[in-house]
Design a protein around this motif. Structure first.
Motif, PDB file in Angstrom:
ATOM      1  N   ARG A  16       0.834  -1.208   0.000  1.00 23.22           N
ATOM      2  CA  ARG A  16       0.000   0.000   0.000  1.00 23.22           C
ATOM      3  C   ARG A  16       0.867   1.256   0.000  1.00 23.22           C
ATOM      4  O   ARG A  16       0.585   2.221  -0.709  1.00 23.22           O
ATOM      5  CB  ARG A  16      -0.947   0.017   1.205  1.00 23.22           C
ATOM      6  CG  ARG A  16      -2.296  -0.589   0.939  1.00 23.22           C
ATOM      7  CD  ARG A  16      -3.336  -0.229   1.976  1.00 23.22           C
ATOM      8  NE  ARG A  16      -2.955  -0.501   3.341  1.00 23.22           N
ATOM      9  CZ  ARG A  16      -3.032  -1.683   3.941  1.00 23.22           C
ATOM     10  NH1 ARG A  16      -3.473  -2.732   3.269  1.00 23.22           N
ATOM     11  NH2 ARG A  16      -2.678  -1.822   5.203  1.00 23.22           N
ATOM     12  N   LYS A  19       2.177   1.743  -3.443  1.00 23.08           N
ATOM     13  CA  LYS A  19       1.108   2.231  -4.321  1.00 23.08           C
ATOM     14  C   LYS A  19       0.857   3.720  -4.055  1.00 23.08           C
ATOM     15  O   LYS A  19       0.677   4.505  -4.984  1.00 23.08           O
ATOM     16  CB  LYS A  19      -0.164   1.419  -4.094  1.00 23.08           C
ATOM     17  CG  LYS A  19      -1.396   1.948  -4.799  1.00 23.08           C
ATOM     18  CD  LYS A  19      -1.248   2.097  -6.292  1.00 23.08           C
ATOM     19  CE  LYS A  19      -1.358   0.788  -6.994  1.00 23.08           C
ATOM     20  NZ  LYS A  19      -1.276   0.966  -8.463  1.00 23.08           N
ATOM     21  N   GLN A  20       0.886   4.125  -2.784  1.00 21.46           N
ATOM     22  CA  GLN A  20       0.702   5.533  -2.443  1.00 21.46           C
ATOM     23  C   GLN A  20       1.805   6.371  -3.089  1.00 21.46           C
ATOM     24  O   GLN A  20       1.520   7.405  -3.723  1.00 21.46           O
ATOM     25  CB  GLN A  20       0.717   5.731  -0.922  1.00 21.46           C
ATOM     26  CG  GLN A  20      -0.495   5.174  -0.230  1.00 21.46           C
ATOM     27  CD  GLN A  20      -0.341   5.153   1.287  1.00 21.46           C
ATOM     28  OE1 GLN A  20       0.719   5.426   1.833  1.00 21.46           O
ATOM     29  NE2 GLN A  20      -1.423   4.798   1.975  1.00 21.46           N
ATOM     30  N   ARG A  21       3.045   5.934  -2.940  1.00 16.69           N
ATOM     31  CA  ARG A  21       4.173   6.675  -3.524  1.00 16.69           C
ATOM     32  C   ARG A  21       4.029   6.775  -5.040  1.00 16.69           C
ATOM     33  O   ARG A  21       4.262   7.831  -5.633  1.00 16.69           O
ATOM     34  CB  ARG A  21       5.495   5.995  -3.174  1.00 16.69           C
ATOM     35  CG  ARG A  21       5.915   6.200  -1.745  1.00 16.69           C
ATOM     36  CD  ARG A  21       7.262   5.571  -1.484  1.00 16.69           C
ATOM     37  NE  ARG A  21       7.557   5.572  -0.064  1.00 16.69           N
ATOM     38  CZ  ARG A  21       8.305   4.677   0.544  1.00 16.69           C
ATOM     39  NH1 ARG A  21       8.868   3.697  -0.130  1.00 16.69           N
ATOM     40  NH2 ARG A  21       8.512   4.746   1.841  1.00 16.69           N
ATOM     41  N   LEU A  24       1.241   9.233  -5.883  1.00 18.84           N
ATOM     42  CA  LEU A  24       1.652  10.599  -5.556  1.00 18.84           C
ATOM     43  C   LEU A  24       2.630  11.130  -6.605  1.00 18.84           C
ATOM     44  O   LEU A  24       2.512  12.270  -7.051  1.00 18.84           O
ATOM     45  CB  LEU A  24       2.282  10.660  -4.162  1.00 18.84           C
ATOM     46  CG  LEU A  24       1.308  10.545  -2.991  1.00 18.84           C
ATOM     47  CD1 LEU A  24       2.065  10.229  -1.701  1.00 18.84           C
ATOM     48  CD2 LEU A  24       0.476  11.821  -2.842  1.00 18.84           C
ATOM     49  N   LEU A  31      -3.991  12.387  -2.001  1.00 17.27           N
ATOM     50  CA  LEU A  31      -4.391  10.991  -2.185  1.00 17.27           C
ATOM     51  C   LEU A  31      -5.190  10.518  -0.975  1.00 17.27           C
ATOM     52  O   LEU A  31      -4.804  10.773   0.171  1.00 17.27           O
ATOM     53  CB  LEU A  31      -3.132  10.122  -2.342  1.00 17.27           C
ATOM     54  CG  LEU A  31      -3.321   8.632  -2.503  1.00 17.27           C
ATOM     55  CD1 LEU A  31      -3.932   8.311  -3.870  1.00 17.27           C
ATOM     56  CD2 LEU A  31      -1.991   7.909  -2.353  1.00 17.27           C
ATOM     57  N   CYS A  33      -6.346   7.110   0.844  1.00 23.30           N
ATOM     58  CA  CYS A  33      -6.133   5.667   0.935  1.00 23.30           C
ATOM     59  C   CYS A  33      -7.214   5.152   1.889  1.00 23.30           C
ATOM     60  O   CYS A  33      -7.210   5.480   3.070  1.00 23.30           O
ATOM     61  CB  CYS A  33      -4.745   5.348   1.462  1.00 23.30           C
ATOM     62  SG  CYS A  33      -4.447   3.570   1.629  1.00 23.30           S
ATOM     63  N   PHE A  83      -7.660   3.637  -3.553  1.00 25.39           N
ATOM     64  CA  PHE A  83      -6.781   4.795  -3.652  1.00 25.39           C
ATOM     65  C   PHE A  83      -7.429   5.785  -4.610  1.00 25.39           C
ATOM     66  O   PHE A  83      -7.814   5.404  -5.710  1.00 25.39           O
ATOM     67  CB  PHE A  83      -5.412   4.397  -4.206  1.00 25.39           C
ATOM     68  CG  PHE A  83      -4.717   3.323  -3.413  1.00 25.39           C
ATOM     69  CD1 PHE A  83      -3.862   3.656  -2.373  1.00 25.39           C
ATOM     70  CD2 PHE A  83      -4.928   1.986  -3.704  1.00 25.39           C
ATOM     71  CE1 PHE A  83      -3.230   2.670  -1.639  1.00 25.39           C
ATOM     72  CE2 PHE A  83      -4.302   0.995  -2.971  1.00 25.39           C
ATOM     73  CZ  PHE A  83      -3.452   1.335  -1.935  1.00 25.39           C
ATOM     74  N   SER A  85      -6.664   9.590  -6.239  1.00 23.57           N
ATOM     75  CA  SER A  85      -5.909  10.829  -6.430  1.00 23.57           C
ATOM     76  C   SER A  85      -6.929  11.899  -6.776  1.00 23.57           C
ATOM     77  O   SER A  85      -7.735  11.727  -7.696  1.00 23.57           O
ATOM     78  CB  SER A  85      -4.908  10.690  -7.577  1.00 23.57           C
ATOM     79  OG  SER A  85      -3.879   9.799  -7.234  1.00 23.57           O
ATOM     80  N   GLY A 119       2.993  13.781   0.206  1.00 23.17           N
ATOM     81  CA  GLY A 119       2.994  12.484   0.864  1.00 23.17           C
ATOM     82  C   GLY A 119       2.853  12.540   2.380  1.00 23.17           C
ATOM     83  O   GLY A 119       2.938  11.516   3.042  1.00 23.17           O
ATOM     84  N   LYS A 121       0.894  12.574   5.714  1.00 23.93           N
ATOM     85  CA  LYS A 121      -0.423  12.142   6.174  1.00 23.93           C
ATOM     86  C   LYS A 121      -1.034  13.207   7.076  1.00 23.93           C
ATOM     87  O   LYS A 121      -0.389  13.701   7.997  1.00 23.93           O
ATOM     88  CB  LYS A 121      -0.307  10.819   6.933  1.00 23.93           C
ATOM     89  CG  LYS A 121      -1.627  10.284   7.412  1.00 23.93           C
ATOM     90  CD  LYS A 121      -1.452   8.978   8.164  1.00 23.93           C
ATOM     91  CE  LYS A 121      -2.739   8.624   8.872  1.00 23.93           C
ATOM     92  NZ  LYS A 121      -2.582   7.550   9.831  1.00 23.93           N
TER      93      LYS A 121
END
Length: 169
Positions: A16, A19-21, A24, A31, A33, A83, A85, A119, A121
């Motif tokens: 995860r 995938k976030q990186r 982004l 983003l 999640c 996810f 965006s 990125g 949170k």
């Protein structure tokens, strides 16, 4: 409905983050999640999936379609995840997510993290209460004050009550 191991949970968490990186970097936008807070070794069953897709619907209804740059969702052995965006201010997105988490009985089971375009949170200003006793903060989970069975029972009750009501309407 098979059980997941700790190693599988940790591997899914790592995937995860990757995938976030990736999202982004690709979209340079905030983003969301979205996962589910499900205690115990069984992370997916038809009721959990239904609750997840209900939450995803809440997100899709709350965010203007033209603001969603990309979205991906999956039902994996290790849990449901999505996810999104979004071309919106990250703080505004966090407010939307908190509103969803607080306005529906199912919201207590939703984990809607928002990362800004860099990125980072975004945290809640006020921590949620314990799903079992309502006590504020993380002392119950940190101290493992409630058994997995208690957590699972309350989780099932929340989902059953929500869908019994929704199915009557």
């Amino acid at each position: 409905m098979s059980e997941v191991t700790l190693l599988e949970i940790l591997d899914a968490r790592e995937k995860r983050v990757l995938k976030q990186r990736e999202m982004l970097e690709k979209h340079s936008s905030p983003l969301i999640c979205f996962t589910m807070n499900i205690a115990g070794p069984v992370k997916v069953n038809p009721l959990i999936e239904r609750a997840f897709f209900e939450g995803l619907g809440f997100l899709e209804n709350a965010i203007p379609t033209d603001k969603v740059i990309a979205s991906e969702s999956a039902v994996l052995h290790t849990g449901c995840e999505a996810f999104l965006s979004v071309d919106m201010d990250a703080n505004a997105l966090k407010k939307i997510c908190i509103e969803i988490e607080e306005s529906s009985p199912l919201g207590r089971l939703f984990d809607m993290d928002v990362l800004d375009a860099d990125g980072k949170k975004l945290d809640r200003e006020i921590e949620r209460g314990c799903i079992v006793c309502g006590k504020k903060g993380r002392s119950c989970s940190a101290g493992r004050l409630h058994s997995v069975e208690e957590l699972q029972k309350v989780t099932r009750e929340i989902m059953h009550a929500h869908f019994e009501k929704a199915d009557r309407e």
